[in-house]
Design a protein around this motif. Structure first.
Motif, PDB file in Angstrom:
ATOM      1  N   TYR A 137      -7.519  -1.267 -24.822  1.00  0.00           N
ATOM      2  CA  TYR A 137      -7.568  -1.720 -23.432  1.00  0.00           C
ATOM      3  C   TYR A 137      -7.558  -0.533 -22.471  1.00  0.00           C
ATOM      4  O   TYR A 137      -8.395  -0.434 -21.574  1.00  0.00           O
ATOM      5  N   CYS A 273      -9.835 -12.162 -17.579  1.00  0.00           N
ATOM      6  CA  CYS A 273      -8.383 -12.341 -17.534  1.00  0.00           C
ATOM      7  C   CYS A 273      -7.973 -12.619 -16.090  1.00  0.00           C
ATOM      8  O   CYS A 273      -8.409 -11.915 -15.171  1.00  0.00           O
ATOM      9  N   VAL A 275      -5.239 -12.108 -14.704  1.00  0.00           N
ATOM     10  CA  VAL A 275      -4.347 -11.079 -14.152  1.00  0.00           C
ATOM     11  C   VAL A 275      -5.148  -9.823 -13.789  1.00  0.00           C
ATOM     12  O   VAL A 275      -5.066  -9.326 -12.670  1.00  0.00           O
ATOM     13  N   CYS A 276      -5.940  -9.329 -14.754  1.00  0.00           N
ATOM     14  CA  CYS A 276      -6.568  -8.016 -14.536  1.00  0.00           C
ATOM     15  C   CYS A 276      -8.077  -8.075 -14.330  1.00  0.00           C
ATOM     16  O   CYS A 276      -8.686  -7.081 -13.949  1.00  0.00           O
ATOM     17  N   CYS A 285      -5.473 -11.869 -20.822  1.00  0.00           N
ATOM     18  CA  CYS A 285      -5.876 -11.041 -21.969  1.00  0.00           C
ATOM     19  C   CYS A 285      -4.657 -10.591 -22.788  1.00  0.00           C
ATOM     20  O   CYS A 285      -3.515 -10.645 -22.314  1.00  0.00           O
ATOM     21  N   CYS A 288      -2.395  -7.878 -21.085  1.00  0.00           N
ATOM     22  CA  CYS A 288      -1.512  -8.362 -20.008  1.00  0.00           C
ATOM     23  C   CYS A 288      -0.385  -9.225 -20.580  1.00  0.00           C
ATOM     24  O   CYS A 288       0.720  -9.239 -20.054  1.00  0.00           O
TER      25      CYS A 288
HETATM   26 ZN    ZN Z   1      -5.535  -8.769 -18.438  1.00  0.00          ZN
END
Ligand code: ZN
Ligand code: FES
Ligand code: ZN
Length: 302
Positions: A137, A273, A275-276, A285, A288
């Motif tokens: 990642y 994802c 969040v990101c 993901c 996260c």
């Molecule tokens: Zn993420």
């Protein structure tokens, strides 16, 4: 014994293809091999902006030395996993390796980002799985956030043949379909390439020693119990019985990889994802989830 090319006293023996070489011709032989791999798989060109994952070990050090020598535009990224003295020592080597070849080095520190090291994550997953997911990642996102279009890793023939063997034994079809010297980029996935794909650990070590590249040789203290070294050991034993096993195994695999066809664009990794915003199989993901994030990590270098 005499060097196959110049007839002078040989310094190095290459078990496959059985060859004695002097230092000078070993360097030529090794660098040509890497150049051929880069060209054969069209890994990158002089126009590309290349990020190399640099860990302080011999593989990434040799890869960065050679790519710089070939005239490519590269920068290094060291990921500090927060494993006490081991991470510190790795960082010192990584910094020296980049300085010696005059390439910029970036650092991402897990402990600074999340207040804990890789071995302090509470999870049912083994540390190596957390580590693998975190590395994949961070390297990809760092490259994406900072406009690199190629990510180089130092994986060599021993790594790759043991991954394939392990994934065959466990019938991880999806992994097998994705395995190879180049994983094309798509969307927010940056192209990943392995210029050392066809050279062995022994050859890399010889090259590092001949050039005088210094590197960390200890293995990560958390890697105990990891299965890959066992597969490496098995392949090394087979190689002793009949040289060329690893390269022939990997070449045969590449010829037959279509049997495990995997299309990154059409795979289940289609969502973003929440969040990101990076590619994810689920709503959030793996990265996260592992680190319990509620906002994306900021990796852009100002
Ligand atoms: Zn993420
Ligand atoms: Fe990944 Fe040690 S380097 S767990
Ligand atoms: Zn020679």
């Amino acid at each position: 014994m005499r060097c196959k090319f110049c007839g002078r006293d040989a310094d190095i023996y290459i078990p496959y293809p059985r060859m004695h070489l002097c230092k000078e011709h070993f360097i030529v032989y090794f660098e040509r091999k890497i150049e051929r791999t880069i060209n054969r798989y069209k890994m990158f060109s002089k126009e590309d902006k290349i990020l190399i994952a640099i860990g302080g070990g011999k593989d990434s050090a040799v890869a960065s030395y050679i790519l710089k020598r070939f005239g490519y535009t590269i920068e290094g990224l060291f990921l500090d996993l927060g494993i006490g003295g081991f991470s510190e020592k790795s960082r010192r080597y990584a910094e020296k390796q980049c300085k010696d070849v005059d390439i910029p080095i970036h650092r991402v520190e897990i402990r600074k980002l999340f207040n804990r090291g890789i071995n302090e994550v509470k999870s049912s997953r083994p540390t190596c799985a957390i580590c693998g997911a975190t590395k994949r990642y961070i390297f990809n996102k760092f490259a994406y956030d900072n406009d690199f279009n190629v990510l180089v890793t130092g994986h060599n023939l021993d790594d790759e043949s043991s991954f394939v063997l392990s994934n065959l034994i466990n019938w991880n079809i999806e992994y097998l379909g994705r395995q190879g010297p180049i994983l094309p980029g798509t969307g927010k996935f940056i192209r990943k390439v392995k210029p050392l794909y066809e050279v062995t650990e022994v050859e890399i070590k010889e090259y590092a020693d001949v050039i005088g590249i210094e590197y960390i040789s200890e293995r990560c203290p958390l890697s105990k119990g990891e299965k890959i070294p066992r597969y490496k050991h098995v392949l090394n034993e087979l190689e002793k019985m009949s040289s060329g096993v690893k390269i022939n195994f990997i070449k045969g695999f590449l010829r037959n990889r279509h049997l495990f066809k995997f299309d990154l664009g059409k795979s289940s990794i289609l969502k973003e994802c929440k969040v990101c915003g990076m590619p994810s199989q689920g709503e959030v993901c793996v990265f996260c989830r592992i680190w319990g994030l509620d906002k994306p990590v900021e990796l852009k270098v100002s």
